[in-house]
Write a protein that holds these residues in place. Structure first.
Motif, PDB file in Angstrom:
ATOM      1  N   LEU A 110       0.829  -1.203   0.000  1.00 40.89           N
ATOM      2  CA  LEU A 110       0.000   0.000   0.000  1.00 40.89           C
ATOM      3  C   LEU A 110       0.863   1.254   0.000  1.00 40.89           C
ATOM      4  N   PHE A 111       1.886   1.279   0.849  1.00 37.46           N
ATOM      5  CA  PHE A 111       2.774   2.442   0.912  1.00 37.46           C
ATOM      6  C   PHE A 111       3.479   2.668  -0.431  1.00 37.46           C
ATOM      7  N   SER A 112       3.974   1.604  -1.049  1.00 35.60           N
ATOM      8  CA  SER A 112       4.631   1.727  -2.353  1.00 35.60           C
ATOM      9  C   SER A 112       3.658   2.173  -3.428  1.00 35.60           C
ATOM     10  N   THR A 113       2.434   1.670  -3.378  1.00 33.89           N
ATOM     11  CA  THR A 113       1.414   2.073  -4.351  1.00 33.89           C
ATOM     12  C   THR A 113       1.113   3.559  -4.217  1.00 33.89           C
ATOM     13  N   LEU A 114       1.003   4.030  -2.993  1.00 32.41           N
ATOM     14  CA  LEU A 114       0.756   5.459  -2.772  1.00 32.41           C
ATOM     15  C   LEU A 114       1.911   6.295  -3.312  1.00 32.41           C
ATOM     16  N   GLN A 115       3.143   5.814  -3.125  1.00 30.55           N
ATOM     17  CA  GLN A 115       4.303   6.548  -3.629  1.00 30.55           C
ATOM     18  C   GLN A 115       4.308   6.604  -5.155  1.00 30.55           C
ATOM     19  N   VAL A 116       3.980   5.510  -5.803  1.00 32.48           N
ATOM     20  CA  VAL A 116       4.079   5.432  -7.265  1.00 32.48           C
ATOM     21  C   VAL A 116       2.865   6.053  -7.952  1.00 32.48           C
ATOM     22  N   VAL A 117       1.695   5.981  -7.319  1.00 32.21           N
ATOM     23  CA  VAL A 117       0.470   6.441  -7.971  1.00 32.21           C
ATOM     24  C   VAL A 117      -0.022   7.768  -7.388  1.00 32.21           C
ATOM     25  N   LEU A 118      -0.288   7.800  -6.103  1.00 33.08           N
ATOM     26  CA  LEU A 118      -0.951   8.955  -5.514  1.00 33.08           C
ATOM     27  C   LEU A 118      -0.056  10.191  -5.437  1.00 33.08           C
ATOM     28  N   SER A 157      -4.762  -2.385 -20.935  1.00 32.67           N
ATOM     29  CA  SER A 157      -4.672  -1.679 -19.650  1.00 32.67           C
ATOM     30  C   SER A 157      -3.534  -2.196 -18.784  1.00 32.67           C
ATOM     31  N   MET A 158      -3.058  -3.413 -19.067  1.00 31.58           N
ATOM     32  CA  MET A 158      -1.917  -3.911 -18.292  1.00 31.58           C
ATOM     33  C   MET A 158      -0.687  -3.043 -18.533  1.00 31.58           C
ATOM     34  N   PHE A 159      -0.573  -2.474 -19.720  1.00 33.39           N
ATOM     35  CA  PHE A 159       0.549  -1.585 -20.006  1.00 33.39           C
ATOM     36  C   PHE A 159       0.514  -0.371 -19.084  1.00 33.39           C
ATOM     37  N   GLN A 160      -0.671   0.138 -18.835  1.00 37.48           N
ATOM     38  CA  GLN A 160      -0.801   1.346 -18.034  1.00 37.48           C
ATOM     39  C   GLN A 160      -0.324   1.130 -16.603  1.00 37.48           C
ATOM     40  N   ASN A 161      -0.320  -0.086 -16.150  1.00 41.43           N
ATOM     41  CA  ASN A 161       0.080  -0.386 -14.788  1.00 41.43           C
ATOM     42  C   ASN A 161       1.425  -1.099 -14.712  1.00 41.43           C
ATOM     43  N   SER A 162       2.172  -1.104 -15.802  1.00 40.47           N
ATOM     44  CA  SER A 162       3.419  -1.865 -15.823  1.00 40.47           C
ATOM     45  C   SER A 162       4.448  -1.330 -14.843  1.00 40.47           C
ATOM     46  N   VAL A 163       4.590  -0.035 -14.745  1.00 43.38           N
ATOM     47  CA  VAL A 163       5.575   0.530 -13.825  1.00 43.38           C
ATOM     48  C   VAL A 163       5.179   0.227 -12.386  1.00 43.38           C
ATOM     49  N   LEU A 164       3.907   0.350 -12.073  1.00 43.69           N
ATOM     50  CA  LEU A 164       3.453   0.000 -10.732  1.00 43.69           C
ATOM     51  C   LEU A 164       3.753  -1.464 -10.435  1.00 43.69           C
ATOM     52  N   GLY A 165       3.460  -2.336 -11.375  1.00 41.99           N
ATOM     53  CA  GLY A 165       3.738  -3.761 -11.182  1.00 41.99           C
ATOM     54  C   GLY A 165       5.214  -4.048 -11.010  1.00 41.99           C
ATOM     55  N   ILE A 166       6.047  -3.393 -11.809  1.00 44.25           N
ATOM     56  CA  ILE A 166       7.492  -3.596 -11.708  1.00 44.25           C
ATOM     57  C   ILE A 166       8.009  -3.118 -10.353  1.00 44.25           C
ATOM     58  N   VAL A 167       7.551  -1.956  -9.915  1.00 46.84           N
ATOM     59  CA  VAL A 167       7.998  -1.425  -8.625  1.00 46.84           C
ATOM     60  C   VAL A 167       7.532  -2.318  -7.477  1.00 46.84           C
ATOM     61  N   LEU A 168       6.260  -2.684  -7.493  1.00 42.93           N
ATOM     62  CA  LEU A 168       5.745  -3.507  -6.396  1.00 42.93           C
ATOM     63  C   LEU A 168       6.412  -4.872  -6.359  1.00 42.93           C
ATOM     64  N   LEU A 227      12.290 -12.761 -10.873  1.00 37.48           N
ATOM     65  CA  LEU A 227      11.396 -13.115 -11.979  1.00 37.48           C
ATOM     66  C   LEU A 227       9.988 -12.560 -11.798  1.00 37.48           C
ATOM     67  N   THR A 228       9.659 -12.067 -10.611  1.00 36.31           N
ATOM     68  CA  THR A 228       8.308 -11.554 -10.390  1.00 36.31           C
ATOM     69  C   THR A 228       8.013 -10.293 -11.192  1.00 36.31           C
ATOM     70  N   VAL A 229       9.055  -9.575 -11.628  1.00 40.12           N
ATOM     71  CA  VAL A 229       8.825  -8.372 -12.431  1.00 40.12           C
ATOM     72  C   VAL A 229       8.619  -8.695 -13.906  1.00 40.12           C
ATOM     73  N   VAL A 230       8.947  -9.905 -14.309  1.00 35.12           N
ATOM     74  CA  VAL A 230       8.913 -10.264 -15.727  1.00 35.12           C
ATOM     75  C   VAL A 230       7.524 -10.138 -16.353  1.00 35.12           C
ATOM     76  N   PRO A 231       6.454 -10.646 -15.743  1.00 33.17           N
ATOM     77  CA  PRO A 231       5.149 -10.509 -16.406  1.00 33.17           C
ATOM     78  C   PRO A 231       4.765  -9.066 -16.701  1.00 33.17           C
ATOM     79  N   CYS A 232       5.045  -8.159 -15.781  1.00 32.56           N
ATOM     80  CA  CYS A 232       4.727  -6.746 -16.013  1.00 32.56           C
ATOM     81  C   CYS A 232       5.548  -6.175 -17.151  1.00 32.56           C
TER      82      CYS A 232
END
Length: 183
Positions: free
Chosen positions: A22-30, A130-141, A150-155
């Protein structure tokens, strides 16, 4: 909802720190959204000056993050990711394209079109990718909160594949609609 859904769904298989997510999501998005709104409200001159260069900077940032993730995991992607690279984005675009007619009719936001109308095709590309729009969030999280690199690979892979396939489909459909309109 991403942190809580991840904790609920993935938390059964791996340890998930929902508060950290949640904290990382707030940093990257909010925080960027709030900073942009603040700058737009109080520094409109600066915003008008930097606005033309921000889209290329955003694309370059996504490219660097995705390129780094792909480069670090290239052997794993080459052995198992070919299906995901091609099939996943096409699947989501096709699902959206197929369901689009019923959603448009129910929502009434756009006129009901049959065939390859510009609005139907645009919705398909935007929603389907829409997955593209959230790729940076996914990579960061994934990079910060899961130990396996390898968890960053799908994003990263979905971001690249959506960019290429979405652009190709948009170009193809543009020609198709133009040809239909000329007839």
């Amino acid at each position: 909802m991403t942190p809580f859904l991840t904790a609920k769904l993935a938390g059964q298989c791996v340890a998930v720190d929902a508060a950290g997510l949640l904290f990382s999501t707030l940093q990257v998005v909010l925080l960027p959204v709030l900073a942009g709104a603040f700058l737009n409200q109080y520094f409109q001159g600066l915003v008008k000056f930097v606005s033309p260069v921000m889209p290329p900077i955003a694309v370059a940032t996504v490219g660097v993050l995705c390129g780094n993730a792909i480069a670090q995991s290239s052997s794993a992607i080459l052995t198992s990711g070919k299906q995901v690279v091609l099939l996943l984005p096409l699947f989501f675009m096709q699902v959206d394209f197929s369901l689009d007619t019923s959603f448009q009719g129910r929502l009434g936001s756009m006129s009901h079109h049959q065939g390859l109308s510009p609005s139907r095709l645009a919705c398909s590309v935007v929603i389907g990718s829409s997955m593209f729009q959230n790729s940076v969030l996914g990579i960061v999280l994934a990079g910060q909160h899961f130990g396996n690199p390898l968890t960053v690979v799908p994003c990263a892979v979905s971001s690249v594949s959506h960019s290429i396939l979405g652009s190709a489909l948009a170009g193809f459909w543009r020609q198709t609609v133009t040809t239909q309109n000329q007839d």
